[in-house]
Scaffold this motif. Structure first.
Motif, PDB file in Angstrom:
ATOM      1  N   THR A  79     -44.891   0.415 -17.221  1.00 59.04           N
ATOM      2  CA  THR A  79     -45.803  -0.578 -16.650  1.00 59.04           C
ATOM      3  C   THR A  79     -45.783  -1.921 -17.378  1.00 59.04           C
ATOM      4  N   LEU A 344     -40.705  -1.444 -11.452  1.00 61.55           N
ATOM      5  CA  LEU A 344     -41.783  -1.343 -10.476  1.00 61.55           C
ATOM      6  C   LEU A 344     -41.425  -2.098  -9.201  1.00 61.55           C
ATOM      7  N   VAL A 351     -44.633   3.145  -5.073  1.00 58.10           N
ATOM      8  CA  VAL A 351     -45.866   3.160  -5.858  1.00 58.10           C
ATOM      9  C   VAL A 351     -47.023   2.516  -5.104  1.00 58.10           C
ATOM     10  N   LEU A 353     -47.792  -0.488  -4.361  1.00 62.96           N
ATOM     11  CA  LEU A 353     -48.342  -1.748  -4.815  1.00 62.96           C
ATOM     12  C   LEU A 353     -47.963  -2.856  -3.850  1.00 62.96           C
ATOM     13  N   ILE A 524     -52.328   2.206  -8.135  1.00 64.51           N
ATOM     14  CA  ILE A 524     -51.330   2.864  -8.981  1.00 64.51           C
ATOM     15  C   ILE A 524     -51.833   4.219  -9.461  1.00 64.51           C
TER      16      ILE A 524
END
Length: 528
Positions: A79, A344, A351, A353, A524
């Motif tokens: 992250t 990411l 994920v 996002l 997340i």
């Protein structure tokens, strides 16, 4: 909302917390948690074991995987925004005395070529959850810290007069806090602390003052009000709903063409979230709704937003302000982009996002010709995000001094462990940089701050909203009336001698500089 690092299944297994406690039967490469071996008393682990847990889980979340709170390397992703520049580190190496020292080393690797210093002078651990609760729920205390009963709801600055005598001035007071409830406000002078009226710049006094204001549950302060009268009061810390707006008003100026201009002004010291962890509106939302309804009803056509002491906070509040200020043409348009690390970004749909945030379908009810922001080196992150997002859509003018410089933000990771009886032990909230933001024009990267259109001084002994003596408001009024920030008038030497500017080096930094995206924290969390 805290990012919940434990699935229900993980809770039943995490008696000895994965491989971190050196005396448990798990190894660093375990992919699932093991129960604590019989005979181990997990309810009385030494502090060093918990610190090792924190070091390991922090490192895993930042560098390896956030899945199951850093316990599952086979799922999830790193992250930390600059993870690729951090070399392999053994987080349990004895040279790292605690998690904070480990984090300091991790922050040192990504170097900004412009400054030749680390990009990351932002990431930190919140050890008692007080900050997290302030930003997320708009409450001044947190139950994680049994000894924390809130605060006094004020901040101060120390200035010197012409004879080098020290003076302590209130910078702001939350209206709902203990100080605000007795009328303490900007410009009041503290003339005694717990009976000591010997105000000085000695290190002993400065430290005792800081401890009395920020590290005690009760303090007796002598005040000199702006009118010269004095009062002595004992303040006791308490938990209260944060009111981020410390002052607001509407005033009218007349320009050189005899045209009246109605100006709305408010000062805001923090970005407590508008929505709490239960999805309910906070007091911050209520206050801001009332504020902008007032401005709309009074028909303001210029707005002054005073962020001089605002170090940021919740991204949701920045988005609220942008929607409340932006012109109708911005409705439904791109507000800003969010950029995560490369891993990411490569799995962004997996994920769940999002990387774009748009303005609401209906934006401001205000019809603004200009929006001015009063800024200083304390204006950071979510405050900078707010003003940067508006630049592509309307005239945005900055008055004061260059901002702090923080175009990056956090996702909150709450790190806790469980004993064999499934009792939770809170360790810390991790705020390590997770993303960068850029506005609709691709503007961002302001690591060294955002420059102002007009320089102005911050005189800390002048009341909020004083258009005659506040240097920032004087410049804005001059601009609105003449088209220039400066006027030909000069201050008399006696008046200039009475103005005070705080000296930052005389007080340890105690504020928060950052922006936290609690909505993406929730997303997340639910993805693993």
């Amino acid at each position: 909302m805290h990012t919940n690092l434990f699935t229900s299944g993980a809770r039943t297994a995490l008696a000895g917390i994965v491989c971190v406690l050196l005396w448990t039967a798990c190894r660093k490469d375990n992919k699932t948690s093991e129960p604590t071996p019989s005979g181990i008393d997990t309810t009385s682990k030494p502090a060093s074991a918990y610190e090792d847990s924190l070091k390991y889980l922090m490192y895993q979340i930042m560098q390896v995987s956030y899945a199951d709170g850093g316990r599952n390397a086979s799922a999830g992703l790193p992250t930390y925004y600059w993870y690729s520049q951090v070399p392999g580190i053994n987080p349990l190496d004895a040279k790292y005395a605690n998690a904070d020292s480990l984090l300091s080393v991790m922050k040192s690797y990504a170097i900004n070529p412009v400054t030749t210093k680390p990009y990351d002078h932002y990431s930190f651990l919140d050890r008692n959850g007080v900050l997290t609760n302030k930003l997320m729920n708009g409450i001044s205390a947190q139950t994680f810290a049994a000894t924390n009963n809130g605060d006094f709801g004020l901040d101060y600055g120390i200035a010197l007069d012409g004879g080098n005598n020290a003076h302590i001035f209130i910078l702001y007071a939350d209206k709902n806090g203990p100080a605000g409830q007795i009328g303490v406000t900007r410009g009041w002078e503290i003339i005694s602390v717990n009976g000591n009226s010997n105000i000085s710049t000695s290190q002993t006094f400065l430290q005792s003052l800081y401890n009395a204001i920020f590290n005690s549950t009760s303090v007796t302060l002598g005040f000199k009000r702006l009118d010269g009268s004095t009062i002595t009061k004992t303040l006791t810390t308490t938990s209260y709903s944060i009111n981020p707006v410390v002052f607001d008003t509407v005033f009218t100026v007349v320009d050189k063409n005899n045209i009246a201009k109605k100006v709305g002004y408010f000062s805001m010291y923090t970005f407590a979230s508008i929505i709490n962890s239960n999805g309910q509106d906070t007091y911050t939302r209520t206050v801001l709704d009332q504020l902008f309804a007032k401005f709309a009803s009074q028909g303001i056509n210029n707005l002054v937003v005073d962020f001089r002491y605002n170090g940021g906070g919740a991204v949701s509040t920045a988005e609220y302000l942008d929607n409340a200020i932006a012109p109708p043409a911005a409705a439904g348009q791109l507000m800003y982009n969010t950029i995560f690390n490369d891993k990411l970004m490569a799995h962004i749909s997996d994920v769940k996002l999002t990387t774009t945030t748009k303005f609401a379908a209906a934006t401001s009810k205000l019809n603004l010709d200009n929006v001015f922001f009063i800024t200083t080196g304390n204006t950071a992150s979510a405050s900078e995000l707010t003003l940067n997002n508006l630049k592509p859509y309307m005239p945005v003018k900055l008055v004061g001094s260059k901002t702090y410089g923080k175009p990056v933000g956090f996702i909150d990771f709450n790190i806790s462990v469980f004993d064999q009886n499934h009792n939770q032990k809170y360790l810390a909230d991790l705020y390590a940089i997770n993303f960068e933001t850029k506005n609709a024009n691709g503007e961002g990267g302001y690591y060294t701050g955002i420059d102002v259109n007009a320089a102005a001084n911050d005189y800390v002994n002048i009341a909020w909203g004083n258009t005659q003596r506040d240097d920032n408001l004087k410049a804005i009024v001059n601009y609105l009336t003449t088209g220039s920030y400066t006027s030909g008038a000069r201050l008399a030497s006696t008046e200039l001698n009475d103005l005070r500017q705080a000296i930052p080096s005389l007080k340890p930094v105690n504020g928060f500089n950052g922006m936290v995206d609690y909505e993406r924290s929730r997303i997340i969390r639910s993805s693993h």
